[in-house]
Design a protein around this motif. Structure first.
Motif, mmCIF file in Angstrom:
data_model
loop_
_atom_site.group_PDB
_atom_site.id
_atom_site.type_symbol
_atom_site.label_atom_id
_atom_site.label_comp_id
_atom_site.label_asym_id
_atom_site.label_seq_id
_atom_site.Cartn_x
_atom_site.Cartn_y
_atom_site.Cartn_z
ATOM 1 N N UNK A 1 44.143 34.103 43.177
ATOM 2 C CA UNK A 1 43.336 33.725 42.012
ATOM 3 C C UNK A 1 43.895 34.388 40.766
ATOM 4 N N UNK A 2 43.970 33.597 39.682
ATOM 5 C CA UNK A 2 44.411 34.105 38.386
ATOM 6 C C UNK A 2 43.262 33.963 37.392
ATOM 7 N N UNK A 3 43.036 35.029 36.587
ATOM 8 C CA UNK A 3 42.023 35.017 35.541
ATOM 9 C C UNK A 3 42.722 35.105 34.188
ATOM 10 N N UNK A 4 42.540 34.058 33.383
ATOM 11 C CA UNK A 4 43.131 34.000 32.052
ATOM 12 C C UNK A 4 42.082 34.438 31.039
ATOM 13 N N UNK A 5 42.344 35.523 30.314
ATOM 14 C CA UNK A 5 41.357 36.105 29.412
ATOM 15 C C UNK A 5 41.950 36.301 28.023
ATOM 16 N N UNK A 6 41.101 36.346 26.965
ATOM 17 C CA UNK A 6 41.613 36.662 25.627
ATOM 18 C C UNK A 6 42.081 38.110 25.519
ATOM 19 N N UNK A 7 41.308 39.056 26.064
ATOM 20 C CA UNK A 7 41.659 40.473 26.039
ATOM 21 C C UNK A 7 40.858 41.200 27.105
ATOM 22 N N UNK A 8 41.535 41.910 27.988
ATOM 23 C CA UNK A 8 40.877 42.602 29.098
ATOM 24 C C UNK A 8 40.480 44.006 28.661
ATOM 25 N N UNK B 1 33.293 35.955 42.686
ATOM 26 C CA UNK B 1 33.659 36.363 44.038
ATOM 27 C C UNK B 1 35.177 36.473 44.148
ATOM 28 N N UNK B 2 35.622 37.496 44.824
ATOM 29 C CA UNK B 2 37.058 37.658 45.036
ATOM 30 C C UNK B 2 37.610 36.483 45.836
ATOM 31 N N UNK B 3 36.806 35.989 46.766
ATOM 32 C CA UNK B 3 37.254 34.916 47.650
ATOM 33 C C UNK B 3 36.591 33.591 47.275
ATOM 34 N N UNK C 1 40.228 23.023 64.132
ATOM 35 C CA UNK C 1 41.654 22.914 63.759
ATOM 36 C C UNK C 1 41.843 22.233 62.400
ATOM 37 N N UNK C 2 40.834 22.334 61.561
ATOM 38 C CA UNK C 2 40.950 21.828 60.191
ATOM 39 C C UNK C 2 40.624 22.980 59.251
ATOM 40 N N UNK C 3 41.574 23.319 58.375
ATOM 41 C CA UNK C 3 41.417 24.506 57.546
ATOM 42 C C UNK C 3 42.138 24.311 56.218
ATOM 43 N N UNK C 4 41.967 25.306 55.344
ATOM 44 C CA UNK C 4 42.702 25.355 54.085
ATOM 45 C C UNK C 4 43.909 26.257 54.300
ATOM 46 N N UNK C 5 45.089 25.691 54.203
ATOM 47 C CA UNK C 5 46.305 26.486 54.423
ATOM 48 C C UNK C 5 46.664 27.310 53.194
ATOM 49 N N UNK C 6 46.312 26.809 51.992
ATOM 50 C CA UNK C 6 46.622 27.562 50.773
ATOM 51 C C UNK C 6 45.721 27.098 49.641
ATOM 52 N N UNK C 7 45.298 28.048 48.814
ATOM 53 C CA UNK C 7 44.515 27.727 47.635
ATOM 54 C C UNK C 7 44.964 28.617 46.488
ATOM 55 N N UNK C 8 45.176 27.996 45.345
ATOM 56 C CA UNK C 8 45.569 28.709 44.130
ATOM 57 C C UNK C 8 44.570 28.365 43.032
ATOM 58 N N UNK C 9 43.805 29.369 42.606
ATOM 59 C CA UNK C 9 42.749 29.167 41.609
ATOM 60 C C UNK C 9 43.162 29.771 40.277
ATOM 61 N N UNK C 10 42.887 29.044 39.191
ATOM 62 C CA UNK C 10 43.102 29.541 37.832
ATOM 63 C C UNK C 10 41.772 29.482 37.093
ATOM 64 N N UNK C 11 41.244 30.646 36.726
ATOM 65 C CA UNK C 11 39.945 30.760 36.081
ATOM 66 C C UNK C 11 40.164 31.073 34.606
ATOM 67 N N UNK C 12 39.756 30.165 33.735
ATOM 68 C CA UNK C 12 39.912 30.344 32.298
ATOM 69 C C UNK C 12 38.645 30.951 31.721
ATOM 70 N N UNK D 1 44.559 38.210 41.443
ATOM 71 C CA UNK D 1 43.834 38.685 42.616
ATOM 72 C C UNK D 1 44.468 38.067 43.860
ATOM 73 N N UNK D 2 44.973 38.889 44.727
ATOM 74 C CA UNK D 2 45.567 38.388 45.958
ATOM 75 C C UNK D 2 47.072 38.548 45.965
ATOM 76 N N UNK D 3 47.738 37.906 46.921
ATOM 77 C CA UNK D 3 47.175 36.941 47.888
ATOM 78 C C UNK D 3 46.380 37.600 49.018
ATOM 79 N N UNK D 4 45.403 36.814 49.540
ATOM 80 C CA UNK D 4 44.594 37.237 50.674
ATOM 81 C C UNK D 4 44.838 36.256 51.822
ATOM 82 N N UNK D 5 44.948 36.811 53.029
ATOM 83 C CA UNK D 5 45.231 35.993 54.207
ATOM 84 C C UNK D 5 44.042 35.976 55.167
ATOM 85 N N UNK D 6 43.918 34.851 55.846
ATOM 86 C CA UNK D 6 42.962 34.675 56.943
ATOM 87 C C UNK D 6 41.538 35.073 56.532
ATOM 88 N N UNK D 7 41.024 34.360 55.533
ATOM 89 C CA UNK D 7 39.672 34.600 55.037
ATOM 90 C C UNK D 7 38.704 33.694 55.801
#
Length: 449
Positions: free
Chosen positions: A154-161, A140-142, A18-29, A178-184
């Motif tokens: 997850x957000x990916x900040x890039x100079x040019x895709x 990894x996506x997750x 009963x201990x989990x991560x309820x929400x995660x927001x990642x920013x990848x530079x 990327x996402x949101x994804x539920x119940x990983x």
């Protein structure tokens, strides 16, 4: 014997129910030479006991590329050996102790900071002098974690895709969502790739060293040696001075044209050289950096360093002894910065070497980092028994390892006067020898006829 085997195989990773991560927001530079990931993680405790420790796991494919990880809301971090996670999940575990436990039926949001190096692969492998540098990034996506995750994005900040493999991703200008994804589920992974433009020089130090010589007569000599390599796309064809100008930012953007070093404010006698000799294309000025008085040095290499190129250089300076060395009778306490002065680059291998005056004993080292220590004796001018020398070796080293190293030792007054007395005695012996030789009558006696 069976009990020992059972204890060795037992998992030290205690994940409460009963201990989990309820929400995660990642920013990848992905805008620099290294990858910076900032994550906001909300832990939810639906159990009946408080949670004092949380765990961070990283896949072993990336463990040697992680040079810093930290959680703001924690006051202690240590690497733990978990057999189950190590062999079943092929992962490494860090244990973080929370400043304030997560009480039952409550949540806590923490900020996780991760820094990686050597995560970009140049694609194509070779480019021209005026071409843009394209790199490939795999992730990894997750979020790789031992906890179940109820929601993540997850957000990916890039100079040019250029392109990306996950078709469900949403592109907003140069930002990928990327996402949101539920119940990983825990330890879930799915690899994806992003092809992007990044003209930052992909430079690292393959090895770096800081050599310190302590004198009780007013000076501390420091010399830093660096071996640098650009691991970006290699230069196609031959290099020509006519088509390259290292002061033009639009030509050879993927090459390293200069570095910055931060020295102590009271440093003096700064020099910068390579195998050929002194390099005059450098500037030094004293000012404030991050609110601290420092001496800032701009280092321009003799040649711009393109992909696949390597270079070696040395940065040296002096410090006044009175500010860094404290004395209480025969007890001395020396305080210095452990890491090297070029903060923007990560080093694969780092060596810190310090030589104390002859006769120093009862030497203690206080450093809040895991290093390999070796003690030896080095001989210099007028040395008779050798200077006690401490060599500290560390693997991956960065600006986050720039901790204060405190070295305490004992030294008698007679040992301090040893070298001056030897110098005085040498000159006295030389002068007495000259006087004696000048007064010596070497005229041969004439034979009587």
């Amino acid at each position: 014997m069976l009990l020992l085997i059972f204890l060795a195989l037992a998992s030290s990773l205690r994940i409460q129910k009963n201990f989990a991560i309820s929400n995660i927001e990642r920013t990848v530079s992905l805008t620099d030479r290294y990858v910076n990931i900032q994550s906001k993680i909300t832990f939810q405790n639906d159990g009946v006991i408080p949670i004092e420790k949380i765990y961070y796991t990283i896949h072993n494919v990336l463990s040697d590329r992680l040079y810093h990880v930290n959680i703001e809301e924690c006051n202690a971090k240590k690497l733990i050996e978990d057999v189950d996670v190590k062999y079943k999940q092929n992962a490494t575990v860090y244990e973080f102790t929370l400043i304030k436990p997560i009480e039952p039926s409550s949540t806590l949001e923490v900020e996780l900071s991760e820094q990686f190096y050597k995560r970009f692969n140049p694609l194509p492998k070779e480019i021209g002098l005026e071409d843009e540098q394209l790199v490939q990034f795999k992730d990894s996506v997750y979020f790789f974690t031992p906890y179940p995750v109820k929601n993540q994005i997850t957000y990916y900040d890039t100079p040019k895709i250029i392109s990306y493999s996950l078709k469900s991703a949403i592109q907003r200008n140069q930002l990928l969502e990327f996402g949101p994804f539920q119940d990983v589920k825990p330890y879930t992974t799915q690899i994806h790739t992003i092809h992007l433009e990044n003209n930052t020089p992909m430079t690292i130090f393959t090895k770096a060293s800081k050599i310190v010589e302590v004198s009780h007569w007013g000076n501390i000599l420091i010399e830093e040696n660096y071996s640098i390599e650009n691991q970006g796309a290699k230069l196609k064809g031959e290099f020509g001075r006519v088509s390259f100008n290292k002061y033009n930012p639009n030509v050879g953007k993927h090459s390293l044209k200069q570095l910055s070093a931060s020295l102590p404010y009271d440093s003096w006698g700064v020099y910068y050289r390579d195998e050929i000799g002194n390099i005059s294309t450098s500037n030094a000025a004293k000012g404030k950096l991050n609110g601290e008085n420092q001496a800032l040095v701009q280092l321009r290499p003799r040649f711009a360093i393109f992909g696949g190129w390597r270079s070696n250089f040395t940065l040296g300076y002096n410090l006044p002894t009175k500010k860094y060395l404290e004395q209480d009778g025969n007890n001395f306490r020396l305080t210095l910065n452990f890491s090297f002065s070029v903060k923007e680059i990560v080093s694969d291998k780092y060596t810190f070497q310090i030589s104390l005056p002859e006769g120093a004993y009862d030497i203690q080292v206080d450093l809040p980092l895991q290093v390999e220590r070796n003690d030896t004796l080095l001989f210099s001018y007028f040395d008779t028994v050798g200077r006690p020398t401490i060599i500290l070796n560390k693997a991956t080293t960065s600006q986050f390892d720039n901790k204060q190293i405190i070295i305490t030792y004992r030294l008698s007054g007679a040992s301090i006067l040893r070298e001056p007395l030897m110098i005085f005695g040498s000159f006295l012996f030389a002068f007495l020898s000259i006087i004696y030789l000048r007064r010596l009558d070497l005229q041969t006696l004439k034979l009587k006829e």
